[in-house]
Design a protein around this motif. Structure first.
Motif, mmCIF file in Angstrom:
data_model
loop_
_atom_site.group_PDB
_atom_site.id
_atom_site.type_symbol
_atom_site.label_atom_id
_atom_site.label_comp_id
_atom_site.label_asym_id
_atom_site.label_seq_id
_atom_site.Cartn_x
_atom_site.Cartn_y
_atom_site.Cartn_z
ATOM 1 N N GLY A 383 43.837 -61.413 30.641
ATOM 2 C CA GLY A 383 42.707 -60.506 30.789
ATOM 3 C C GLY A 383 42.431 -59.671 29.560
ATOM 4 N N ILE A 384 43.174 -59.912 28.489
ATOM 5 C CA ILE A 384 42.981 -59.134 27.258
ATOM 6 C C ILE A 384 41.691 -59.547 26.567
ATOM 7 N N LYS A 651 41.167 -49.630 30.655
ATOM 8 C CA LYS A 651 39.815 -49.198 30.344
ATOM 9 C C LYS A 651 39.246 -50.117 29.262
ATOM 10 N N VAL A 652 37.984 -50.457 29.418
ATOM 11 C CA VAL A 652 37.322 -51.356 28.471
ATOM 12 C C VAL A 652 36.159 -50.607 27.829
ATOM 13 N N PHE A 653 36.190 -50.519 26.499
ATOM 14 C CA PHE A 653 35.151 -49.825 25.745
ATOM 15 C C PHE A 653 34.418 -50.819 24.846
ATOM 16 N N TYR A 654 33.207 -50.445 24.472
ATOM 17 C CA TYR A 654 32.453 -51.222 23.498
ATOM 18 C C TYR A 654 32.524 -50.464 22.177
ATOM 19 N N GLY A 666 46.227 -46.117 26.035
ATOM 20 C CA GLY A 666 46.525 -47.467 26.483
ATOM 21 C C GLY A 666 47.108 -47.487 27.883
ATOM 22 N N PRO A 667 46.965 -48.594 28.610
ATOM 23 C CA PRO A 667 46.389 -49.847 28.132
ATOM 24 C C PRO A 667 44.865 -49.795 28.128
ATOM 25 N N ALA A 668 44.294 -50.368 27.088
ATOM 26 C CA ALA A 668 42.838 -50.376 26.955
ATOM 27 C C ALA A 668 42.439 -51.535 26.055
ATOM 28 N N VAL A 669 41.190 -51.920 26.171
ATOM 29 C CA VAL A 669 40.614 -52.963 25.329
ATOM 30 C C VAL A 669 39.314 -52.420 24.738
ATOM 31 N N VAL A 670 39.171 -52.564 23.428
ATOM 32 C CA VAL A 670 37.927 -52.201 22.754
ATOM 33 C C VAL A 670 37.266 -53.505 22.312
ATOM 34 N N HIS A 672 34.234 -55.983 20.738
ATOM 35 C CA HIS A 672 33.223 -56.134 19.703
ATOM 36 C C HIS A 672 32.729 -57.569 19.821
ATOM 37 N N PRO A 673 31.501 -57.857 19.429
ATOM 38 C CA PRO A 673 31.021 -59.233 19.550
ATOM 39 C C PRO A 673 31.909 -60.276 18.878
ATOM 40 N N GLU A 674 32.683 -59.876 17.843
ATOM 41 C CA GLU A 674 33.498 -60.866 17.141
ATOM 42 C C GLU A 674 35.003 -60.698 17.326
ATOM 43 N N THR A 675 35.438 -59.678 18.053
ATOM 44 C CA THR A 675 36.881 -59.519 18.264
ATOM 45 C C THR A 675 37.121 -58.572 19.427
ATOM 46 N N SER A 676 38.388 -58.406 19.766
ATOM 47 C CA SER A 676 38.811 -57.413 20.759
ATOM 48 C C SER A 676 40.039 -56.707 20.217
ATOM 49 N N VAL A 677 40.121 -55.404 20.464
ATOM 50 C CA VAL A 677 41.275 -54.611 20.045
ATOM 51 C C VAL A 677 42.058 -54.247 21.299
ATOM 52 N N PHE A 678 43.331 -54.595 21.333
ATOM 53 C CA PHE A 678 44.171 -54.280 22.485
ATOM 54 C C PHE A 678 45.071 -53.102 22.156
ATOM 55 N N VAL A 679 45.025 -52.083 23.005
ATOM 56 C CA VAL A 679 45.906 -50.922 22.900
ATOM 57 C C VAL A 679 46.871 -51.015 24.070
ATOM 58 N N ALA A 680 48.141 -51.201 23.784
ATOM 59 C CA ALA A 680 49.122 -51.454 24.831
ATOM 60 C C ALA A 680 49.498 -50.180 25.573
#
Length: 701
Positions: A383-384, A651-654, A666-670, A672-680
């Motif tokens: 789900g990341i 939490k999921v941010f744009y 964290g845990p959170a996902v940021v 972007h159209p070309e990547t995702s940043v995972f904060v554990a």
């Protein structure tokens, strides 16, 4: 406008910067065999984002920086030209003999003990295309045996009859006296005007006949394919209305005009990875970070470089395809760990990589024919990565197919759930990358806790929370350009030229001072020719003299040793009083790498080479990112946290909606159209003034 493009194994990345500093990034799938197609697809994607067509965008661009993998691919795939080698009589087997370490060169560390995997590399110049010429120059440059023109003509004709397309000439001690090499080059060009010719004293004027011969041979071996590609893409650009400058990113950390790159294609062997390093240096200066671990996790590999005091570590010898080449390059280490790395069960144990699904067929979730579970498939299952927002929703991913592949290939054989298997894949690849980082830092005498990690590439921001935490660095920086960071490096890099000259000088030994016998005036004089060469390159590139920055260095070692260290020196004239300080810094560097007490000045000091690098400062607008002004309302997504082996709400941010100084728990996902940043879980991230994301452990905040 300014454009930067980098071609990776899976994606072609593009960065566009306008005169106001507004940044546009995009990706397109790489197109093996027709790489220019992927480049123009990326240009079209960027044009659509700003309301133009591809040709309309190119008409507004004034500078195009390009990182290319053509040289790298030609070495790996052995698709270079048929190359003939002329060398001194008695030295025709130099390329085959290599050095003692030749049969382990390029072999992954974990396989060095496998004797069956240790072998000499496939030759770039087979024995039947090597000709020995009767000639001899000694170490002082004195001609002991004059070369005969008839011998050169006979050897050249034999090689032409054998189908040779390019030539390399590498005579013994030619860098002391290049007369014989120059004569051979002139005769070859007379007999074969269309053939590409490399003279070893021009591309690698250094001691070590093997490295010099390999560099010259590789330069000619790569030339037709690299030159053809560069000419082709430039013609296509011009044909679509592009009128600006076209520069190629080299392996030493700068860009060079296409005309310069065509003369030295061997300097492009690590062009792609270099871009991300220089992008990190550029961003690091703005953020105040001098010590950086640059990490690029793409689809097929994980590339690592170390920046100390704002300067990337440079290697004077680099391995390419099993051969050592003697041109200065940023020291980039790589392992097979990327989003496309294949996971499998071997002997009851889970293994990840080093082989990759690449761009075609790619991970199972891509739906392009891939059948083997990969790291990206695991990130989807956890789900990341959101399968519906990948590449801004332009490429829908198949979570069910990824889950089925992991279940059948990993979970069932290991008697675990699909999520546990996916978490295991992720933890293993993160640990492999952390091990690589330890080798690159601790193995060189550096404490990783004194550094920050820069994470970029398509998968770097997704995984840095894992490998960065395991390494124990205080901060992980995900640059705002991370999704196309190597392309940004190609855009932001300065014009660069490097040159070197041999200088054999010995000092000290026994009870003498280590610098006793070193001639300061001779060292200073040795810098003159390399400096003049670099300044001429700057002039040809159109760089104003006041924008040129010069760095000087000396190659030094203890007498009777074979490995040199590159020691930087100031641009002030070297005087006798300077020598003690230079030797002291050599010994300090030596002990940093090999341990306290390892320095042994009683052995005496040797100087073998002097180096000059010139940089022509590029003037680009500072990057400005439009950010949100209100606190964003996050979405919630269930993820399987790989470190806790449990389901959690994340939490999921744009990214583009985040205001500056916004804090993320964290845990959170940021996304972007070309990547995702995972904060554990257990980590905190914040958005800085430049819209970069800084990740830290809760314990450190």
């Amino acid at each position: 406008m300014y454009l930067g493009v980098d071609i990776g194994g899976t994606f072609t990345d593009l960065v566009l910067l306008d005169e106001k500093g507004q940044l546009t990034t995009t990706k397109a799938l790489s197109t093996p065999g027709e790489l220019e197609v992927g480049v123009f697809n990326a240009i079209q994607n960027a044009a659509e984002q700003i309301g133009l067509d591809g040709d309309g965008l190119l008409a507004r661009v004034s500078s195009f920086g390009h990182g290319t993998t053509q040289a790298t691919n030609a070495v790996i795939e052995r698709t270079g030209a048929a190359t003939g080698l002329l060398t001194t009589r008695g030295f025709g087997s130099t390329l085959s003999l290599q050095r003692l370490m030749g049969f382990t060169t390029g072999v992954p560390t974990d396989r060095l003990g496998w004797y069956s995997r240790r072998r000499n590399p496939a030759p770039i110049v087979p024995t039947h295309l090597t000709r020995e010429i009767a000639e001899r120059v000694d170490h002082a440059g004195q001609i002991l045996l004059e070369i005969q023109e008839d011998d050169i003509r006979r050897a050249t004709q034999e090689l032409l009859d054998a189908g040779v397309q390019t030539f390399a000439v590498a005579f013994l001690w030619s860098f002391r006296n290049p007369k014989h090499e120059r004569l051979a080059g002139a005769i070859i060009r007379e007999m074969a005007p269309s053939a590409y010719v490399t003279l070893s004293h021009e591309v690698a004027p250094v001691m070590g006949e093997y490295e010099r011969t390999a560099t010259a041979a590789l330069n000619s071996y790569l030339a037709p394919k690299v030159v053809s590609y560069l000419d082709g893409i430039e013609q296509m650009l011009r044909g679509r209305g592009y009128k600006g400058s076209f520069s190629i990113l080299n392996s030493a950390g700068g860009v060079m005009p296409v005309s310069e790159a065509a003369h030295r294609p061997v300097t492009l062997v690590t062009s792609g990875p270099t871009g991300g390093v220089m992008g990190s240096v550029h961003v690091g200066k703005r953020l105040g970070y001098d010590n950086i671990i640059a990490t690029d996790m793409g689809g097929t590999s994980f590339d690592v470089a170390i920046v100390v005091d704002g300067k990337p570590l440079i290697s004077k010898n680099h391995e390419a395809g099993g051969f050592h080449i003697a041109t200065p390059m940023i020291e980039v280490r790589s392992i097979g760990a990327g989003g496309g790395s294949i996971a499998r069960v071997v002997g009851g144990q889970l293994k990840v990589g080093p082989d990759s699904a690449g761009a075609k067929p790619g991970p199972v979730c891509y739906g392009r024919g891939g059948k083997l579970a990969t790291v990206t498939d695991a990130d989807i299952v956890l789900g990341i990565i959101d399968p519906d927002t990948f590449l801004g929703g332009k490429m829908k991913l198949d979570r069910k197919a990824a889950a089925l592949a992991i279940e059948e290939q990993i979970a069932q054989p290991l008697n675990m759930t699909v999520e546990q298997a996916a978490a295991g894949i992720r933890r293993i690849v993160d640990s492999q990358m952390a091990d690589m980082l330890r080798e690159a830092t601790i193995g060189r005498g550096y404490d990783p806790r004194d550094f920050v990690i820069f994470a970029y590439g398509g998968a770097g921001p997704v995984h840095c929370a894992g490998y960065g935490a395991e390494l124990g660095v205080p901060k992980m920086v995900v640059p705002v350009t991370s999704m196309a960071h190597s392309a940004f490096g190609a855009l932001a890099a300065d014009v660069q030229s490097s040159s070197q000259a041999p200088l054999l000088m010995r000092g000290g030994g026994g009870s003498k001072a280590a610098w006793d016998g070193l001639d300061a005036n001779a060292i200073e004089r040795a810098f003159a020719d390399p400096l003049a060469s670099c300044l001429k390159t700057m002039e040809r590139a159109g760089v104003d003299g006041k924008d040129v920055r010069v760095l000087r260095a000396i190659d030094m070692r203890y007498r009777r040793q074979t490995n040199d260290l590159i020691i930087s020196v100031s641009n002030d004239p070297i005087e006798a009083a300077s020598l003690e300080d230079i030797v002291a810094r050599f010994e300090e560097t030596y002990e940093q790498i090999y341990g306290p007490g390892s320095a042994f000045r009683e052995a005496g000091i040797e100087i073998t080479n002097v180096r000059v690098e010139a940089f022509g400062t590029s003037r680009r607008p500072e990057v400005h990112i439009s950010s949100g002004s209100q606190e964003p309302k996050p979405a919630l997504r269930r993820i399987y946290e790989p470190n806790t082996d449990s389901w959690m709400d994340a939490k999921v941010f744009y990214w583009r909606d985040l205001p500056k100084e916004f804090v993320i728990q964290g845990p959170a996902v940021v996304e972007h159209p070309e990547t995702s940043v995972f904060v554990a879980a257990g980590q905190i991230a914040h958005v800085d003034e430049g819209h970069n994301i800084i990740i830290e452990s809760e314990e450190r905040v």
